[in-house]
Design an enzyme around this catalytic site. Structure first.
Site, PDB file in Angstrom:
ATOM      1  N   ASP A  47       0.833  -1.203   0.000  1.00 21.87           N
ATOM      2  CA  ASP A  47       0.000   0.000   0.000  1.00 21.87           C
ATOM      3  C   ASP A  47       0.870   1.255   0.000  1.00 21.87           C
ATOM      4  O   ASP A  47       0.676   2.168   0.797  1.00 21.87           O
ATOM      5  CB  ASP A  47      -0.945  -0.007   1.205  1.00 21.87           C
ATOM      6  CG  ASP A  47      -2.068   1.014   1.084  1.00 21.87           C
ATOM      7  OD1 ASP A  47      -2.362   1.446  -0.049  1.00 21.87           O
ATOM      8  OD2 ASP A  47      -2.650   1.384   2.113  1.00 21.87           O
ATOM      9  N   LYS A  49       1.779   4.660  -1.154  1.00 23.58           N
ATOM     10  CA  LYS A  49       1.181   5.834  -1.782  1.00 23.58           C
ATOM     11  C   LYS A  49       1.595   7.051  -0.956  1.00 23.58           C
ATOM     12  O   LYS A  49       2.051   6.909   0.190  1.00 23.58           O
ATOM     13  CB  LYS A  49      -0.335   5.708  -1.850  1.00 23.58           C
ATOM     14  CG  LYS A  49      -1.020   5.523  -0.509  1.00 23.58           C
ATOM     15  CD  LYS A  49      -2.491   5.271  -0.688  1.00 23.58           C
ATOM     16  CE  LYS A  49      -3.144   5.038   0.673  1.00 23.58           C
ATOM     17  NZ  LYS A  49      -4.541   4.680   0.539  1.00 23.58           N
ATOM     18  N   ASN A  52       0.748   7.409   2.750  1.00 26.71           N
ATOM     19  CA  ASN A  52       1.373   6.503   3.715  1.00 26.71           C
ATOM     20  C   ASN A  52       2.871   6.746   3.883  1.00 26.71           C
ATOM     21  O   ASN A  52       3.555   5.965   4.527  1.00 26.71           O
ATOM     22  CB  ASN A  52       1.135   5.055   3.312  1.00 26.71           C
ATOM     23  CG  ASN A  52      -0.322   4.677   3.398  1.00 26.71           C
ATOM     24  OD1 ASN A  52      -1.082   5.299   4.124  1.00 26.71           O
ATOM     25  ND2 ASN A  52      -0.707   3.668   2.660  1.00 26.71           N
TER      26      ASN A  52
END
Length: 111
Positions: A47, A49, A52
């Protein structure tokens, strides 16, 4: 978790609109260098991105949101690799499986 007053990369991108090439290289390098710390614990983040990627007060990058992390199980990878190849070489597959069971987890990952 420590307080990270630098917010996240998404906020940085919204504030600045366009990063200089020096800044872009810095943040790409910081992101790239974060991956080995996860991989050495046999996890995949899944995840990545800008939301984050958090920044500390020195603008050093920290990964966050490990909810979608997946443990890297070498045994599962070995079985998937064998099923993808097909059943034409059953003798070589069984030999590879026996060789894999004698290898350490690090050797299996490198293979």
């Amino acid at each position: 978790m420590e307080h990270l007053p630098g917010r996240d990369v998404m906020t940085l991108l919204m504030r600045k609109d366009i990063l200089t090439s020096k800044e872009a290289r810095f943040y790409v390098a910081e992101t790239y260098l974060a991956f080995p710390s996860i991989y050495k614990h046999n996890y995949i983040h899944r995840d990545i991105k800008p939301d984050n990627l958090l920044l500390d007060r020195y603008r050093q990058l920290r990964l966050s949101d490990f909810a979608l992390c997946k443990s890297l199980d070498c045994g599962t990878l070995q079985e998937q690799d064998s099923s993808v190849r097909g059943s034409g070489n059953e003798i070589s597959e069984s030999k590879e499986r026996s060789d894999a069971s004698n290898q350490t987890q690090q050797e299996q990952l490198e293979h």
